[in-house]
Design a protein around this motif. Sequence first.
Motif, short mmCIF file in Angstrom:
data_model
loop_
_atom_site.label_atom_id
_atom_site.label_comp_id
_atom_site.label_asym_id
_atom_site.label_seq_id
_atom_site.Cartn_x
_atom_site.Cartn_y
_atom_site.Cartn_z
N THR A 98 0.84 -1.19 0.00
CA THR A 98 0.00 0.00 0.00
C THR A 98 0.87 1.24 0.00
OG1 THR A 98 -0.12 0.06 2.42
CG2 THR A 98 -1.85 -1.17 1.26
N ALA A 99 0.29 2.34 -0.44
CA ALA A 99 0.98 3.63 -0.43
C ALA A 99 -0.02 4.71 -0.06
CB ALA A 99 1.60 3.93 -1.79
N ARG A 100 0.44 5.69 0.69
CA ARG A 100 -0.40 6.82 1.08
C ARG A 100 -0.10 8.00 0.17
NH1 ARG A 100 -4.47 6.65 4.65
NH2 ARG A 100 -3.78 8.44 5.89
N THR A 101 -1.14 8.73 -0.18
CA THR A 101 -0.95 9.94 -0.98
C THR A 101 -2.01 10.96 -0.61
OG1 THR A 101 -0.67 10.79 -3.22
CG2 THR A 101 -2.40 9.15 -2.91
N GLY A 102 -1.74 12.22 -0.97
CA GLY A 102 -2.67 13.28 -0.64
C GLY A 102 -2.36 14.53 -1.43
N PRO A 103 -2.97 15.64 -1.08
CA PRO A 103 -2.78 16.88 -1.85
C PRO A 103 -1.36 17.42 -1.78
CG PRO A 103 -4.04 17.29 0.17
CD PRO A 103 -3.94 15.81 0.02
N GLY A 104 -0.58 17.04 -0.76
CA GLY A 104 0.79 17.52 -0.67
C GLY A 104 1.67 17.08 -1.81
N ARG A 105 1.29 16.00 -2.47
CA ARG A 105 2.02 15.55 -3.66
C ARG A 105 1.06 15.34 -4.82
NH1 ARG A 105 5.87 12.39 -3.49
NH2 ARG A 105 5.53 11.84 -5.66
N ASP A 106 -0.02 16.12 -4.80
CA ASP A 106 -0.99 16.17 -5.90
C ASP A 106 -1.63 14.81 -6.15
OD1 ASP A 106 -2.35 17.83 -7.67
OD2 ASP A 106 -1.00 17.39 -9.34
N HIS A 107 -1.75 14.01 -5.10
CA HIS A 107 -2.35 12.68 -5.17
C HIS A 107 -1.64 11.76 -6.17
CE1 HIS A 107 -5.77 14.69 -3.10
NE2 HIS A 107 -5.81 13.52 -2.48
N THR A 108 -0.37 12.01 -6.41
CA THR A 108 0.42 11.07 -7.20
C THR A 108 0.97 9.98 -6.29
OG1 THR A 108 2.40 12.44 -6.96
CG2 THR A 108 1.04 12.81 -8.92
N VAL A 109 1.24 8.83 -6.88
CA VAL A 109 1.73 7.67 -6.13
C VAL A 109 2.95 7.12 -6.86
CG1 VAL A 109 1.20 5.36 -5.27
CG2 VAL A 109 -0.61 7.09 -5.37
N LYS A 110 4.06 6.99 -6.14
CA LYS A 110 5.26 6.35 -6.68
C LYS A 110 5.76 5.31 -5.69
CE LYS A 110 8.51 9.00 -8.46
NZ LYS A 110 9.37 10.20 -8.64
N VAL A 111 6.03 4.13 -6.20
CA VAL A 111 6.50 3.03 -5.36
C VAL A 111 7.74 2.42 -6.01
CG1 VAL A 111 5.93 0.84 -4.26
CG2 VAL A 111 4.13 2.54 -4.66
N ASP A 112 8.82 2.29 -5.26
CA ASP A 112 10.04 1.64 -5.75
C ASP A 112 9.96 0.17 -5.34
OD1 ASP A 112 12.50 1.08 -6.75
OD2 ASP A 112 13.61 2.53 -5.54
N VAL A 113 9.50 -0.67 -6.26
CA VAL A 113 9.27 -2.08 -5.96
C VAL A 113 10.56 -2.86 -6.14
CG1 VAL A 113 7.94 -4.13 -6.55
CG2 VAL A 113 6.88 -1.87 -6.74
N ASP A 114 11.04 -3.48 -5.08
CA ASP A 114 12.30 -4.21 -5.13
C ASP A 114 12.05 -5.71 -5.06
OD1 ASP A 114 11.52 -4.52 -2.51
OD2 ASP A 114 13.29 -3.59 -1.63
N ARG A 115 13.14 -6.47 -4.93
CA ARG A 115 13.12 -7.93 -4.83
C ARG A 115 12.46 -8.58 -6.06
NH1 ARG A 115 10.52 -9.06 0.80
NH2 ARG A 115 9.83 -6.89 0.66
N LEU A 116 12.76 -8.01 -7.22
CA LEU A 116 12.30 -8.60 -8.47
C LEU A 116 13.44 -9.35 -9.14
CD1 LEU A 116 10.24 -5.56 -9.83
CD2 LEU A 116 9.40 -7.53 -8.52
N GLU A 117 13.14 -10.15 -10.14
CA GLU A 117 14.16 -10.91 -10.86
C GLU A 117 14.64 -10.13 -12.07
OE1 GLU A 117 12.59 -14.70 -11.84
OE2 GLU A 117 12.02 -15.19 -9.78
N PRO A 118 15.90 -10.30 -12.46
CA PRO A 118 16.42 -9.55 -13.61
C PRO A 118 15.84 -10.00 -14.93
CG PRO A 118 18.06 -11.10 -12.80
CD PRO A 118 16.93 -11.14 -11.82
#
Length: 658
Positions: A98-118
């Motif tokens: 999950t990720a939290r967002t609000g007006p302080g960042r214009d309701h944008t959501v960015k997530v750096d998803v790790d532990r993936l395979e190359p």
Amino acid sequence: MPEPLDRRTFLRLAGVSAGAALAYSATGWVRPARAEPLDPPFAHGVASGDPLADRVMLWTRLTPSAEATPGSGAGGTVTVRWTVARDPELRSVVRRGTARTGPGRDHTVKVDVDRLEPARTYYYAFEYDGQRSVVGTTRTGPAADATPGDLRFALVSCSNFEGGYFAGYRGIAERDDLDFVLHVGDYIYEYEVGYYGAGPEIGREHEPDADIVTLDEYRQRYACYREDPDLRAVHAAHPFIMMWDDHEVADDNWKGGAFNHDEETQGPFEERVAAATQAYFEWLPIREHTADPRRLYRRFELGGLATLHMIDSRSYRSEQVGTDEFDPGAADPRPDPEVDDPDRTMLGAEQKAWFKEGLSNSGATWQLIGNPQMITPVLFPPLPDELTGQIMDMTGVLPRQGAGWNKDQWDGYRAARQEILEHLADNGIDNTVFFTGDIHSSWACDVPLDPGSYPTSPSVAAELVGTSVTSDNLDEITGSPPRTTSIAVEESFKGNNRHIKMIEFDSHGFSIVDVSGERVHMDWWYLRSEEIPDRPQHDPGAHVVHGQAWKVDVGTNAVSPAEGPLGPRIEDEEQEAGPPDAEPPAQPDRSEGTDPGQGEASGPATAVPASGERRAAGPDRELPVTGAGAATLGATAIAAAEALRRLGRPAGSVPPTE
């Protein structure tokens, strides 16, 4: 259990109607139709970017309530769920959170998803209040100790919303054979409505309608662009690696100002830069630097095959020399000698050291540079006085007496450029290719250590320049049909610059780059329209045809013609993904994301086909060459004598010189 979704269904649900999908057939790309925007809560699409071997950035924007429009500051803080899976139906989940967002960042959501395979294709989506975004497709980079058989990516730049429709983005979205999209600048334009491009005439007007300066205005401008269905589709289809140029902030900006910034009426330039930077990081899937939140230059290690260096040539540069002092009527115009001043910088001391060190220390076969401005030296021949304005429009150079430099590009920072080129030569750094945008045209060039003595002086790198998605080419600036006036200009440039092997000044579109251990190959794909043949970017149903193909063979640092277009991609075993149940399931991740972004329309889960489904880009097509060329040169030049002196500005925007 739901049936797998095909490409057509994905594009429809991503905001591109089935008719808008560029279907491939035996006769080429089928002309698409116009698509309609989608509704909240994920109205602005999904995106991914900055792929590494074990992680990738995911992005969306949420509209949690009717009043929470971009730049409004309205709406509350909410929680968004995200899911990453191996399959388009999101059944074989590898990560979620999950990720939290609000007006302080214009309701944008960015997530750096790790532990993936190359070197794997993944699918992802966001959920809020029981509604799911479209399913996007992303891909991780190769492992550090791997040597991929090839890498393939798209090259784009200069996508002016008011300049035309984004059919070029649609062409990239339809491809299944790309690892990522390389965008080298001018993703948005900051201008007011009607200032640059045919927006009011073709029904594509900037929002807000003013020259943007504040944080809220930059946010609204990104939202305006992301309402375009073709831009949403390309972001959902492929991860992006991006660098800005000037129009993400202001025209011809440098570290202390810009051509179109007036501190008396628009406030301190530093405040404008801060606003533009915050919106840029909010609205795009770019990984933020932990120590310096404004730092954009970064590096991608693509296994043993290539290192990609993304350089920022705007944020730290010295002011341009004599940018507005060009006088087309001067009897003896000369470049300002300060272009050779060693104290003037393009990259700044810290970034320059980082760049040189990275070039020296990389053990990869290829050194690839995401380069917002052209680095190739360009000396222009004498031309009729009437053509001066048009050439300044395209390149910002002074085309007189065999000498002239584009002072906004590396030609205006010659000592800084020479230091980089000598570093390549002195350290035996081979197989260096610059990938460039900015000048709304197509070029293939050797980059010589000393252009005056080339080819005796060696070429220490190659440069491949992609054209604009929509921003004006030379034919728009002169008002002439494509492939008429420009042909004579192209030939005269090449004749006086032996290291420049190909120029095409008129077409819009994108490029596809394929990197192997033996060569770097680039195809230019150009927009065409039966309904508006002279201005295909003004046709929402424009299609693409193959235009140019050039390559750089390993060990040569030189460009040469290639056979194109590229055929189907053959992936090596390491890159091919096995069936989902052949691999152990990953444990779901319940951690919160660290950074917010944007999303696409509500609806059922959808996805593009797996990247293993490769195909050829299309048949080889001859480009039409029409018009009388040199015979129309003088008449067209006279008609455009008052054209802009600078690329990316409308006529009359450059004040007269003293």
